[in-house]
Design a protein around this motif. Structure first.
Motif, short mmCIF file in Angstrom:
data_model
loop_
_atom_site.label_atom_id
_atom_site.label_comp_id
_atom_site.label_asym_id
_atom_site.label_seq_id
_atom_site.Cartn_x
_atom_site.Cartn_y
_atom_site.Cartn_z
N ASP A 276 0.84 -1.19 0.00
CA ASP A 276 0.00 0.00 0.00
C ASP A 276 0.88 1.25 0.00
O ASP A 276 2.01 1.24 0.50
CB ASP A 276 -0.91 0.01 1.23
N THR A 277 0.36 2.32 -0.54
CA THR A 277 1.10 3.57 -0.60
C THR A 277 1.12 4.21 0.78
O THR A 277 0.07 4.46 1.39
CB THR A 277 0.46 4.54 -1.61
N LEU A 278 2.33 4.46 1.28
CA LEU A 278 2.51 5.07 2.58
C LEU A 278 3.22 6.41 2.43
O LEU A 278 3.76 6.73 1.37
CB LEU A 278 3.31 4.15 3.51
N ARG A 279 3.23 7.15 3.49
CA ARG A 279 3.91 8.44 3.49
C ARG A 279 5.42 8.23 3.35
O ARG A 279 5.95 7.19 3.77
CB ARG A 279 3.62 9.20 4.79
N PRO A 280 6.14 9.18 2.80
CA PRO A 280 7.60 9.05 2.73
C PRO A 280 8.20 8.96 4.13
O PRO A 280 7.79 9.66 5.05
CB PRO A 280 8.04 10.33 2.01
N ARG A 281 9.18 8.08 4.27
CA ARG A 281 9.76 7.86 5.58
C ARG A 281 10.81 8.91 5.94
O ARG A 281 10.98 9.20 7.12
CB ARG A 281 10.39 6.46 5.63
N TRP A 282 11.51 9.42 4.96
CA TRP A 282 12.67 10.26 5.27
C TRP A 282 12.56 11.67 4.72
O TRP A 282 13.58 12.34 4.55
CB TRP A 282 13.95 9.60 4.77
N ASP A 283 11.32 12.14 4.44
CA ASP A 283 11.19 13.58 4.26
C ASP A 283 11.23 14.24 5.64
O ASP A 283 11.43 13.58 6.65
CB ASP A 283 9.90 13.92 3.50
N PHE A 284 11.09 15.55 5.71
CA PHE A 284 11.28 16.22 6.99
C PHE A 284 10.25 15.78 8.03
O PHE A 284 10.59 15.53 9.19
CB PHE A 284 11.22 17.74 6.81
N THR A 285 8.97 15.67 7.61
CA THR A 285 7.94 15.27 8.57
C THR A 285 8.13 13.82 9.01
O THR A 285 7.95 13.49 10.18
CB THR A 285 6.55 15.45 7.95
N GLY A 286 8.51 12.95 8.08
CA GLY A 286 8.78 11.56 8.45
C GLY A 286 9.98 11.44 9.36
O GLY A 286 9.98 10.64 10.31
N ALA A 287 11.04 12.21 9.07
CA ALA A 287 12.23 12.19 9.93
C ALA A 287 11.91 12.76 11.31
O ALA A 287 12.44 12.29 12.33
CB ALA A 287 13.36 12.97 9.27
N PHE A 288 11.05 13.79 11.37
CA PHE A 288 10.66 14.35 12.67
C PHE A 288 9.90 13.31 13.49
O PHE A 288 10.09 13.19 14.71
CB PHE A 288 9.81 15.60 12.46
N TYR A 289 9.02 12.56 12.85
CA TYR A 289 8.30 11.48 13.54
C TYR A 289 9.29 10.43 14.04
O TYR A 289 9.16 9.91 15.16
CB TYR A 289 7.29 10.85 12.59
N PHE A 290 10.32 10.14 13.25
CA PHE A 290 11.32 9.14 13.63
C PHE A 290 12.12 9.60 14.85
O PHE A 290 12.29 8.84 15.81
CB PHE A 290 12.26 8.87 12.45
N VAL A 291 12.62 10.83 14.84
CA VAL A 291 13.42 11.30 15.98
C VAL A 291 12.55 11.42 17.23
O VAL A 291 13.05 11.27 18.36
CB VAL A 291 14.12 12.63 15.66
N GLY A 292 11.25 11.67 17.05
CA GLY A 292 10.36 11.69 18.20
C GLY A 292 10.26 10.32 18.85
O GLY A 292 10.25 10.21 20.08
N THR A 293 10.19 9.27 18.03
CA THR A 293 10.16 7.92 18.59
C THR A 293 11.51 7.52 19.19
O THR A 293 11.56 6.66 20.08
CB THR A 293 9.77 6.91 17.51
N VAL A 294 12.59 8.15 18.74
CA VAL A 294 13.92 7.83 19.28
C VAL A 294 14.08 8.44 20.67
O VAL A 294 14.39 7.74 21.64
CB VAL A 294 15.03 8.31 18.33
N VAL A 295 13.89 9.75 20.78
CA VAL A 295 14.15 10.41 22.05
C VAL A 295 13.13 10.03 23.12
O VAL A 295 13.44 10.08 24.32
CB VAL A 295 14.19 11.94 21.87
N SER A 296 11.93 9.64 22.72
CA SER A 296 10.93 9.20 23.69
C SER A 296 11.10 7.74 24.06
O SER A 296 10.33 7.24 24.89
CB SER A 296 9.52 9.43 23.14
N THR A 297 12.08 7.06 23.46
CA THR A 297 12.39 5.64 23.69
C THR A 297 11.23 4.73 23.28
O THR A 297 11.17 3.58 23.74
CB THR A 297 12.77 5.37 25.16
N ILE A 298 10.30 5.22 22.46
CA ILE A 298 9.23 4.35 21.97
C ILE A 298 9.80 3.38 20.94
O ILE A 298 9.64 2.16 21.05
CB ILE A 298 8.08 5.17 21.36
N GLY A 299 10.46 3.92 19.90
CA GLY A 299 11.13 3.08 18.91
C GLY A 299 10.22 2.08 18.24
O GLY A 299 10.36 0.86 18.42
N PHE A 300 9.24 2.57 17.47
CA PHE A 300 8.30 1.66 16.81
C PHE A 300 9.00 0.66 15.91
O PHE A 300 8.61 -0.50 15.83
CB PHE A 300 7.27 2.45 15.99
N GLY A 301 10.06 1.08 15.21
CA GLY A 301 10.80 0.17 14.36
C GLY A 301 10.35 0.14 12.93
O GLY A 301 10.91 -0.59 12.12
#
Length: 412
Positions: free
Chosen positions: A90-115
């Protein structure tokens, strides 16, 4: 199992802390074994059924299109690599544009780490190590400061409710212009040592966590198309920073009212993580109370403690660990009353190595206390006493809640 108070061994509270630590470790191991048994009984049959179903589909597909089994397995491995990189059917949002990267760093610093998003380049992995080291530490500090403020606010609200309740019962006088000063004095005297119970704080945080989770689940079930129970499951996994990654919010390429949804998603995750973190730490206080109760029930007198006081030999320095049974010496004071020992030392008597080590142990404890108070920025008065109630001291969240709740107060 633990020797409370002053012991001839000189380390009664330390033995109690070690016993509490060992008991907690054993209970956690038992808890893990029970959890493994339950999840194995619940999930293992489903896993076997899924494997059998996949084997049948794989065989039917290879026979239908006359494909070589090894070539098909090789193609599936390539798809697994693409799946790790964020490519889905299925078509998903880009992972490494700015908004996707911001979502990623949020999961990193919050120790959620969805993976669902992971760095693939060597430079990205190296940067993640240093970025997460500072970011996770700063976020944990933010959670601790949030906990400190939420405990302060809850204590103020509960104290106000307690004051109103006492006024309704007639314990406290109502304020008026004539007896305003007397009422304030009586109010301060009657509520000076009152602190909220950990159970009230735990109940309030639990209700707040349930409200946030239910509201967030309603939003996720309507926008993401998940079931309400699945949404509640995602909320707990995300808010508790477990972050399995099997369900992740805000991953489609587009949504209706996309900006509002992403802001709401960020708000719910932030508030949910802070609330669940505070709730976990308050529950840890209750667990520590249970451990203290178990230690009290399993208390065994120390074999090395004499049942009667020992009389010192003539012209001998009384050992420090025996002297503590006669005079209750506390390491919270900045000076130790050693007048007898000092007088005998000035007379030219020799001190044994055991007494020398015991005296150094007391001095080391005083120095450690002073360093801890300097680091915390809240030194206590010299005349204050700190009774060992199983909650004194502590680091991190336990240190923040120390002496702020009724069950962690040294005045209990």
């Amino acid at each position: 199992m633990a020797c409370r108070g002053a012991c001839c061994c000189g380390c009664g509270p330390a033995n109690e802390d070690n016993a509490r630590f060992i008991m907690l470790l054993l209970l956690i191991i038992l808890y893990l074994l029970c959890g493994a048994a339950v999840f194995s009984a619940l999930e293992h049959p489903k896993e076997k059924q899924a494997k059998e179903k996949w084997a049948q589909r794989f065989e039917l597909f290879s026979q239908k299109y006359n494909l070589n089994r090894s070539d098909l397995e090789k193609f599936l491995r390539h798809y697994e690599e693409a799946n790790i990189a964020g490519i889905r059917v299925d078509t998903l949002r880009p992972r490494w544009d700015f908004t996707g990267a911001f979502y990623f760093v949020g999961t990193v610093v919050s120790t959620i780490g969805f993976g669902m998003t992971t760095p693939a380049t060597v430079a990205g992995k190296i940067f993640l190590i240093f970025y997460g080291l500072i970011g996770c530490a700063a976020t944990i500090l933010f959670f601790n400061l949030f906990l400190e403020r939420i405990i302060t606010v809850l204590a103020f609200v509960l104290k106000s409710c307690h004051e109103v309740q006492r006024r309704r019962r007639g314990v406290l006088p109502h304020d008026s212009r004539q007896n305003l000063s007397n009422a304030r004095l009586n109010h301060e005297d009657s509520l000076a040592g009152w602190k909220p119970s950990v159970y009230c704080v735990m109940l309030i945080l639990c209700v707040a966590a349930i409200i946030i989770s239910c509201c967030a689940s309603a939003m996720y079930s309507s926008i993401e198309g998940w079931g309400y129970l699945d949404s509640l499951y995602f909320c707990f996994v995300a808010f508790s920073t477990i972050g399995f990654g099997d369900m992740v919010s805000s991953q489609r390429a587009s949504y209706e009212n996309q900006t509002v949804y992403r802001i709401s998603n960020f708000f719910f995750i932030l508030m949910g993580v802070c609330c669940i973190y505070s709730l976990f730490n308050v529950i840890s206080i209750v667990i520590k109370q249970v451990l203290n109760w178990l230690l009290k029930k399993l208390e065994i007198p120390c074999r090395h403690c004499p049942k009667r006081s020992l009389r010192p030999r003539k012209n001998a320095v009384m050992p420090a660990h025996v002297r503590t049974r006669v005079r209750n010496i506390s390491i919270d004071t900045d000076a130790v009353n050693d007048s007898e020992t000092d007088g005998r030392r000035m007379s030219g008597e020799m001190i044994s190595m055991r007494d020398f080590l015991a005296a150094n142990k007391v001095n080391l404890a005083i120095m450690q206390k002073q360093l801890s108070e300097t680091a915390n920025g809240h030194p206590r008065p010299c005349g204050s006493t700190n009774r060992h109630n199983g909650f004194s001291g502590g680091v991190g969240a336990l240190g923040i809640m120390n002496n702020r709740l009724a069950e962690t107060s040294v005045d209990r």
